[in-house]
Design an enzyme around this catalytic site. Sequence first.
Site, PDB file in Angstrom:
ATOM      1  CE  LYS A  11      10.108  34.769  99.979  1.00 29.70           C
ATOM      2  NZ  LYS A  11       8.829  34.096  99.740  1.00 29.70           N
ATOM      3  CG  ASP A  24      10.812  42.949 101.482  1.00 27.64           C
ATOM      4  OD1 ASP A  24      11.522  42.035 101.631  1.00 27.64           O
ATOM      5  OD2 ASP A  24       9.551  42.839 101.625  1.00 27.64           O
ATOM      6  CD1 TRP A  34       5.802  40.414  98.244  1.00 27.01           C
ATOM      7  CD2 TRP A  34       4.802  40.271 100.312  1.00 27.01           C
ATOM      8  NE1 TRP A  34       5.127  39.023  98.411  1.00 27.01           N
ATOM      9  CE2 TRP A  34       4.711  39.021  99.792  1.00 27.01           C
ATOM     10  CE3 TRP A  34       4.255  40.362 101.891  1.00 27.01           C
ATOM     11  CZ2 TRP A  34       3.894  37.855 100.468  1.00 27.01           C
ATOM     12  CZ3 TRP A  34       3.745  39.218 102.589  1.00 27.01           C
ATOM     13  CH2 TRP A  34       3.672  38.136 101.999  1.00 27.01           C
TER      14      TRP A  34
END
Length: 353
Positions: A191, A167, A100
């Site tokens: 999530k 993030d 990511w």
Amino acid sequence: MKKYNFNAGPTALPNDVFKFSAEAIKEIDKTGLSILEISHRSEKFSEIITKAKDLALEISCLDKNEYEVLFLQGGASHQYLMVASNFLNNVAGYINTGTWSEKAIAEAKYYGNVIEIASSKNKNHTYIPNDIKISEDLDYLHITSNNTIFGTQFHKFPETKSPLIADMSSDIFSRKINFSKFDLIYAGAQKNIGAAGVTLVILKKELLKKNKRKIPSILSYQNHVDKQSLYNTPPVFSIYTCMLNMEWILKSGGIDMIEKNNIEKAKLLYNEIDNNEAFHGFVKKSDRSNMNVTFGINDNYNSEKFNEMCSKNNIHGIKGHRSVGGYRVSLYNAISIDSVRILVEIMKKFNKI
Ligand SMILES: Cc1ncc(COP(=O)(O)O)c(C=O)c1O
């Protein structure tokens, strides 16, 4: 029978979220309308999004006068582009802790110079770099607080005088964090926040002043702030689930209680991995994630058999990411300790076969 869902995301949400959002699909708050058909400019939705913003600030202990909350589309992936287009004027620093981070770096390069301040790539992202030296003239420093794929997590954040951007897609609201250290955080909802389709962004008002580039409206944080997340039609239903989930966090004792439960779940599972001869963990112990636990089966043990036992016992979503292999068990907030106990029991039985 409902499965024990350990997916990396989208994943299990609290029962209250399933229950109330299912009811709202039929009719929301006696309005005679479904949540799916109300206008994003209606009083009802205004009430929902205002509450969702307030809850996000309450949970993060941030001040309304200093921070803005946005609910945007395009996922965390879109934030990679937005962050850089708004704030990368000269040079930005990124800490590369996995897939990511690499994606974030790739997008940022469209806008300016990127320095990879530190990277864990040399050991296939099985640790979090520490003792990081940060030059102070960065437009911002970007980190990924939890590495969903490899299973590592920052347990201590880097110190920097530059704006700190994170993030937090896979560990937001899962542990006590001093959110005021950050100038901007973002997280895809799917999530720990709510249903997929929306991204939570919390940013310091001061940071907005650092935007020097003229950018298209859809990419501009200032535009989304001015339009209060209604520049384009927002994902009404997803935002509603975020509101319900954040209410659940507070009803369940807030972040303190959530963190306590998450630590307990992770300890239980890591303990089994470390003490069961059939398994081994993938990452450096001190950098292990409490959200995504990655491990493999040792040679001489039959993974097919383990998979079969899991599947027979309704265990779902533990296959490791294709780039890592093995297993990944995600222990997000809504996962109960009882489901972890069931998995641990299976691991014990597997070793005795
Ligand atoms: C840490 C992290 N960042 C970003 C993403 C990508 O999120 P999205 O699919 O919302 O763009 C994910 C997805 O799993 C993630 O775990």
